[in-house]
Write a protein that holds these residues in place. Structure first.
Motif, PDB file in Angstrom:
ATOM      1  N   PHE A 106      31.265 -47.196  13.508  1.00 32.05           N
ATOM      2  CA  PHE A 106      31.138 -45.462  13.971  1.00 32.05           C
ATOM      3  C   PHE A 106      29.628 -45.689  15.208  1.00 32.05           C
ATOM      4  O   PHE A 106      28.919 -45.208  15.721  1.00 32.05           O
ATOM      5  CB  PHE A 106      30.212 -45.565  12.839  1.00 32.05           C
ATOM      6  N   SER A 109      31.638 -45.666  18.486  1.00 35.72           N
ATOM      7  CA  SER A 109      31.576 -43.420  18.172  1.00 35.72           C
ATOM      8  C   SER A 109      30.351 -42.927  18.507  1.00 35.72           C
ATOM      9  O   SER A 109      30.537 -42.053  19.644  1.00 35.72           O
ATOM     10  CB  SER A 109      32.326 -43.157  17.321  1.00 35.72           C
ATOM     11  N   ASN A 145      39.451 -44.275   7.554  1.00 35.45           N
ATOM     12  CA  ASN A 145      38.470 -43.861   8.447  1.00 35.45           C
ATOM     13  C   ASN A 145      37.679 -44.734   9.504  1.00 35.45           C
ATOM     14  O   ASN A 145      37.401 -44.091  10.669  1.00 35.45           O
ATOM     15  CB  ASN A 145      37.327 -43.739   7.091  1.00 35.45           C
ATOM     16  N   ARG A 149      39.106 -44.017  13.809  1.00 24.19           N
ATOM     17  CA  ARG A 149      37.280 -44.223  15.210  1.00 24.19           C
ATOM     18  C   ARG A 149      37.511 -44.523  16.177  1.00 24.19           C
ATOM     19  O   ARG A 149      36.885 -44.813  17.380  1.00 24.19           O
ATOM     20  CB  ARG A 149      36.351 -43.884  14.315  1.00 24.19           C
ATOM     21  N   CYS A 150      38.825 -44.807  16.379  1.00 24.59           N
ATOM     22  CA  CYS A 150      39.251 -46.228  17.512  1.00 24.59           C
ATOM     23  C   CYS A 150      40.363 -45.161  18.444  1.00 24.59           C
ATOM     24  O   CYS A 150      40.799 -44.546  17.906  1.00 24.59           O
ATOM     25  CB  CYS A 150      39.057 -48.019  17.158  1.00 24.59           C
ATOM     26  N   ASP A 388      38.512 -34.058  18.073  1.00 25.60           N
ATOM     27  CA  ASP A 388      39.915 -33.953  17.316  1.00 25.60           C
ATOM     28  C   ASP A 388      40.713 -32.804  17.739  1.00 25.60           C
ATOM     29  O   ASP A 388      42.177 -33.311  18.206  1.00 25.60           O
ATOM     30  CB  ASP A 388      39.922 -34.629  16.200  1.00 25.60           C
TER      31      ASP A 388
END
Length: 399
Positions: A106, A109, A145, A149-150, A388
């Motif tokens: 997180f 990101s 999740n 995010r990676c 996305d």
């Protein structure tokens, strides 16, 4: 290159995650790169180290999950964001991300830094073994999740890749593990040590190396307890040791070993048996093979890629593992084929050096950085991720 590593486990706790991070740090140091590590603090009575090879170690508090001694958790604090922000890395490396690694994902990101997640721990499988059904049901949702995010997820085996993709995790690539073929070598075999384990000198030495925890399934070795031609040797320690000593009354328990002592123990075995089905890779199998020891493992997870049946060992189906173990051990220990199996075991890891694997990892770092930059825009001197839903409008990350 500047690499921020957020690790779910690190020294002084020694396990597969820690060992992989250490090898990566050593390679980064040798190649002139810079790094920082964010990791859980030491448990009670353990001594922390402030750095490794000059790379700073930033610690967060550690808590334990009740009943799950193998799964200490680093508590996410502002230290995670502060360390990454201050270090200004080119890429964030998440070593077996779950709680602390989730915070790292997180943070990366939010700061516009590409992240690479290394899948190493089957948390859902562990939870199932410990009968924590609620954690098991939530584990895959959380894992998906974090990993999505990676920029990339790296998995150590074909089975792990299949499992991740089946749970909706994107951009999964293969990254195995290296093995120290100089430390783990057949020449380390010790007849003195074998006589300590078996004073008669007539038995075959069958061993397990690893943490003595429920998910490792070491109790399955009880199938060999009544075989007078076999001496069981258990290398390792953990919460299940007292229970296992009762179930395996004739076994030799050495406790945890490391370095040359561990290398001699491996090489002095005639057969290595890994009993747990929740390994995403199973480095212990590679270390045994490097030591010239045939191996038995479950037909599940990482061992599927490491054991070539009839060449360097055998795979056993999990439901019948205990039932099939005596005959499988007898087959591999047969004097006619055992010498060939030992040579094959060593040959099967001859090209799996950490130097080659870490160079491949640096390539994945570069791929993540390039892919992230394709999927971001720069405004007012800062880089922002493109949503996305625009993914189909821009080049594929795997291109």
């Amino acid at each position: 290159m500047r690499v921020a590593i957020v690790a779910e486990s690190f020294l002084p706790n020694v396990n597969g995650v820690t060992n992989s991070v250490l090898r990566v740090l050593e390679h980064l140091h040798a190649q002139g790169h810079d790094a920082i590590v964010v990791a859980p603090g030491a448990r009670e009575f353990q001594e922390e180290i402030p750095d490794y090879l000059g790379f700073e170690i930033v610690r967060v508090p550690t808590v334990m999950i009740p009943l799950v001694d193998s799964l200490p958790i680093g508590v996410p604090t502002t230290a995670v964001v502060n360390a990454i922000s201050h270090f200004k890395p080119d890429v964030v490396h998440l070593a077996s991300p779950f709680v602390l690694g989730g915070a790292g994902a997180f943070a990366a990101s939010q700061m516009g830094i590409p992240a690479v997640a290394l899948y190493q721990t089957d948390v859902a499988g562990f939870a199932t073994q410990y009968q924590l059904s609620l954690l098991s049901s939530m584990a895959w949702e959380w894992t998906r999740n974090v990993h999505n995010r990676c920029e990339l997820t790296l998995a150590p085996s074909s089975e792990a890749i299949r499992e991740l993709e089946s749970h909706g995790i994107r951009d999964v690539h293969h990254w195995g593990r290296g093995v120290d073929t100089e430390l783990f070598h057949p020449a380390k075999r010790s007849e003195v040590l074998r006589r300590q384990w078996d004073p008669t000198g007539r038995k075959k030495i069958v061993g397990f190396v690893g943490r003595l925890a429920a998910e490792k399934g070491v109790h399955r070795l009880a199938a060999l307890v009544d075989d007078d031609s076999v001496q069981l040797v258990i290398v390792g320690d953990g919460p299940e040791r007292d229970c296992l000593e009762r179930k395996l009354p004739n076994a030799v328990f050495t406790g945890a070993l490391g370095g040359e002592q561990l290398a001699r123990a491996y090489a002095s075995l005639d057969l290595f048996v890994h009993t747990g089905e929740f390994e995403t890779f199973c480095q212990a199998i590679q270390e045994a093979q490097a030591s010239g020891v045939p191996t038995i493992g479950p037909r599940a997870g990482g061992p599927i890629d490491l054991i070539q049946e009839g060449y360097n060992g055998l795979l056993l189906d999990v439901p019948t593992f205990t039932q099939d173990l005596p005959s499988a051990a007898g087959y591999l220990l047969d004097g006619v084929r055992h010498a060939e199996l030992r040579a094959n075991a060593r040959e099967s890891v001859a090209d799996k050096t950490w130097a080659a694997l870490c160079e491949q990892l640096l390539g994945y770092y570069g791929k993540a950085i390039a892919g992230y930059n394709r999927g971001t825009v720069e405004l007012f001197g800062r880089r922002f991720a493109v949503p996305d839903w625009t993914r189909k409008l821009r080049p594929s990350r795997s291109a």
